[in-house]
Write an enzyme that holds these catalytic residues in place. Structure first.
Site, PDB file in Angstrom:
ATOM      1  N   ARG A 122       7.738 -33.536  10.676  1.00 13.37           N
ATOM      2  CA  ARG A 122       6.471 -33.164  11.496  1.00 13.37           C
ATOM      3  C   ARG A 122       5.550 -32.069  11.285  1.00 13.37           C
ATOM      4  O   ARG A 122       4.583 -31.850  11.597  1.00 13.37           O
ATOM      5  CB  ARG A 122       7.089 -33.180  12.972  1.00 13.37           C
ATOM      6  CG  ARG A 122       7.575 -31.853  13.195  1.00 13.37           C
ATOM      7  CD  ARG A 122       8.208 -31.820  14.714  1.00 13.37           C
ATOM      8  NE  ARG A 122       8.741 -30.516  15.106  1.00 13.37           N
ATOM      9  CZ  ARG A 122      10.076 -30.122  15.011  1.00 13.37           C
ATOM     10  NH1 ARG A 122      10.649 -30.899  14.163  1.00 13.37           N
ATOM     11  NH2 ARG A 122      10.270 -28.843  15.380  1.00 13.37           N
ATOM     12  N   HIS A 123       5.902 -31.008  10.349  1.00 15.94           N
ATOM     13  CA  HIS A 123       5.486 -30.038  10.203  1.00 15.94           C
ATOM     14  C   HIS A 123       4.457 -29.979   8.838  1.00 15.94           C
ATOM     15  O   HIS A 123       3.472 -29.233   8.827  1.00 15.94           O
ATOM     16  CB  HIS A 123       6.403 -28.855   9.709  1.00 15.94           C
ATOM     17  CG  HIS A 123       7.290 -28.432  10.748  1.00 15.94           C
ATOM     18  ND1 HIS A 123       6.994 -28.034  11.753  1.00 15.94           N
ATOM     19  CD2 HIS A 123       8.747 -28.724  10.808  1.00 15.94           C
ATOM     20  CE1 HIS A 123       8.176 -27.955  12.775  1.00 15.94           C
ATOM     21  NE2 HIS A 123       9.149 -28.170  12.276  1.00 15.94           N
ATOM     22  N   ASP A 183       0.767  -1.339   0.046  1.00 16.25           N
ATOM     23  CA  ASP A 183       0.075   0.052   0.161  1.00 16.25           C
ATOM     24  C   ASP A 183       1.020   1.318   0.004  1.00 16.25           C
ATOM     25  O   ASP A 183       2.260   0.857  -0.080  1.00 16.25           O
ATOM     26  CB  ASP A 183      -1.081   0.007   1.142  1.00 16.25           C
ATOM     27  CG  ASP A 183      -0.516   0.240   2.377  1.00 16.25           C
ATOM     28  OD1 ASP A 183       1.017   0.441   2.679  1.00 16.25           O
ATOM     29  OD2 ASP A 183      -0.959   0.394   3.564  1.00 16.25           O
ATOM     30  N   HIS A 184       0.259   2.302   0.243  1.00 17.18           N
ATOM     31  CA  HIS A 184       1.093   3.640   0.046  1.00 17.18           C
ATOM     32  C   HIS A 184       2.344   3.503   1.067  1.00 17.18           C
ATOM     33  O   HIS A 184       3.331   4.302   0.927  1.00 17.18           O
ATOM     34  CB  HIS A 184       0.090   4.824   0.272  1.00 17.18           C
ATOM     35  CG  HIS A 184      -0.708   4.665   1.559  1.00 17.18           C
ATOM     36  ND1 HIS A 184      -1.836   3.813   1.515  1.00 17.18           N
ATOM     37  CD2 HIS A 184      -0.707   5.470   2.881  1.00 17.18           C
ATOM     38  CE1 HIS A 184      -2.385   3.981   2.524  1.00 17.18           C
ATOM     39  NE2 HIS A 184      -1.798   4.904   3.547  1.00 17.18           N
ATOM     40  N   CYS A 209       3.082  -3.284   4.062  1.00 21.38           N
ATOM     41  CA  CYS A 209       2.163  -2.097   4.456  1.00 21.38           C
ATOM     42  C   CYS A 209       2.846  -1.370   5.709  1.00 21.38           C
ATOM     43  O   CYS A 209       3.731  -1.581   5.983  1.00 21.38           O
ATOM     44  CB  CYS A 209       0.765  -2.650   4.572  1.00 21.38           C
ATOM     45  SG  CYS A 209       0.317  -3.448   6.003  1.00 21.38           S
ATOM     46  N   GLY A 210       2.020  -0.425   6.289  1.00 19.19           N
ATOM     47  CA  GLY A 210       2.557   0.251   7.412  1.00 19.19           C
ATOM     48  C   GLY A 210       3.156  -0.774   8.431  1.00 19.19           C
ATOM     49  O   GLY A 210       4.227  -0.631   8.921  1.00 19.19           O
ATOM     50  N   THR A 211       2.256  -1.543   8.852  1.00 23.82           N
ATOM     51  CA  THR A 211       2.470  -2.589  10.073  1.00 23.82           C
ATOM     52  C   THR A 211       2.788  -3.952   9.435  1.00 23.82           C
ATOM     53  O   THR A 211       3.477  -4.759  10.114  1.00 23.82           O
ATOM     54  CB  THR A 211       1.499  -2.595  11.000  1.00 23.82           C
ATOM     55  OG1 THR A 211       0.352  -3.132  10.523  1.00 23.82           O
ATOM     56  CG2 THR A 211       1.121  -1.452  11.721  1.00 23.82           C
ATOM     57  N   GLY A 212       2.375  -4.310   8.271  1.00 23.08           N
ATOM     58  CA  GLY A 212       2.498  -5.525   7.813  1.00 23.08           C
ATOM     59  C   GLY A 212       1.159  -6.547   8.089  1.00 23.08           C
ATOM     60  O   GLY A 212       0.885  -7.511   7.549  1.00 23.08           O
ATOM     61  N   ILE A 213       0.592  -6.044   9.239  1.00 22.20           N
ATOM     62  CA  ILE A 213      -0.760  -6.727   9.572  1.00 22.20           C
ATOM     63  C   ILE A 213      -1.905  -6.724   8.782  1.00 22.20           C
ATOM     64  O   ILE A 213      -2.229  -7.801   8.437  1.00 22.20           O
ATOM     65  CB  ILE A 213      -1.153  -6.148  11.089  1.00 22.20           C
ATOM     66  CG1 ILE A 213       0.097  -6.241  12.181  1.00 22.20           C
ATOM     67  CG2 ILE A 213      -2.391  -6.999  11.494  1.00 22.20           C
ATOM     68  CD1 ILE A 213      -0.354  -5.530  13.299  1.00 22.20           C
ATOM     69  N   GLY A 214      -2.380  -5.698   8.216  1.00 21.53           N
ATOM     70  CA  GLY A 214      -3.206  -5.630   7.439  1.00 21.53           C
ATOM     71  C   GLY A 214      -3.339  -6.543   5.981  1.00 21.53           C
ATOM     72  O   GLY A 214      -3.967  -7.203   5.422  1.00 21.53           O
ATOM     73  N   HIS A 273       9.067 -23.950   9.466  1.00 25.04           N
ATOM     74  CA  HIS A 273       7.931 -24.785  10.241  1.00 25.04           C
ATOM     75  C   HIS A 273       6.600 -24.411   9.674  1.00 25.04           C
ATOM     76  O   HIS A 273       5.748 -25.458   9.759  1.00 25.04           O
ATOM     77  CB  HIS A 273       7.969 -24.149  11.645  1.00 25.04           C
ATOM     78  CG  HIS A 273       9.008 -24.435  12.476  1.00 25.04           C
ATOM     79  ND1 HIS A 273       9.140 -24.305  13.957  1.00 25.04           N
ATOM     80  CD2 HIS A 273      10.131 -24.996  12.116  1.00 25.04           C
ATOM     81  CE1 HIS A 273      10.045 -24.900  14.286  1.00 25.04           C
ATOM     82  NE2 HIS A 273      11.078 -25.170  13.343  1.00 25.04           N
TER      83      HIS A 273
END
Length: 147
Positions: free
Chosen positions: A135-136, A11-12, A68-73, A101
């Site tokens: 195992r993963h 994003d911006h 993005c700003g936080t990477g969360i969205g 993992h």
């Protein structure tokens, strides 16, 4: 040996970091699929996260980098797409473990939270790390997206 194609979306808030990382990987010989944004004007991160998730999920790129700003969205948006496993990382340990993992195929970064050098280190680690399997495999399968 030909290097894989890496898809990019931001994003911006992530525009500048996306472009810097994209240009560096291109110079290293990676194929590039740039899904935007193409400028610093305000845009909606879900649109770009969706585009990245769709590109990676459809196999148009081996993996992706979302900013993005936080990477969360943008990671939430990308993870809504089948076949996409986006992981928000803040350091090389999380970048390595999300590949080993979780078989993450999208690295999400927060441009307002980490510096350029840390972002570079995360990208380098993410691209250099293979899925550990073993195992993963069963755990990743429980995510509803095959490893």
């Amino acid at each position: 040996m030909t290097k894989p194609t890496v898809a990019f979306a931001a994003d911006h808030a992530g525009f500048e970091l996306k472009n810097l990382l994209r240009d560096e990987l291109k110079a290293q010989g990676y194929g590039i699929l740039d899904l935007g944004t193409d400028g610093p004007d305000s845009v909606d991160y879900p649109d770009y996260g969706r585009a990245l998730g769709e590109a990676v999920g459809a196999g148009k790129a081996a993996c992706g980098i979302a900013v993005c700003g936080t990477g969360i969205g943008i990671s939430i948006a990308a993870n809504r797409i089948p076949g996409c496993r986006a992981a928000l990382c803040h350091d090389i340990t999380s970048a390595r473990l999300c590949r080993e993992h979780n078989d993450a195929n999208v690295l999400a970064l927060g441009a307002r939270l980490i510096g350029v050098e840390t972002a570079r280190d995360c990208v380098k680690t993410f691209l250099a790390t293979d899925f550990g399997g073993g195992r993963h495999i069963g755990r990743v399968a429980k995510l509803g997206q095959p490893a």
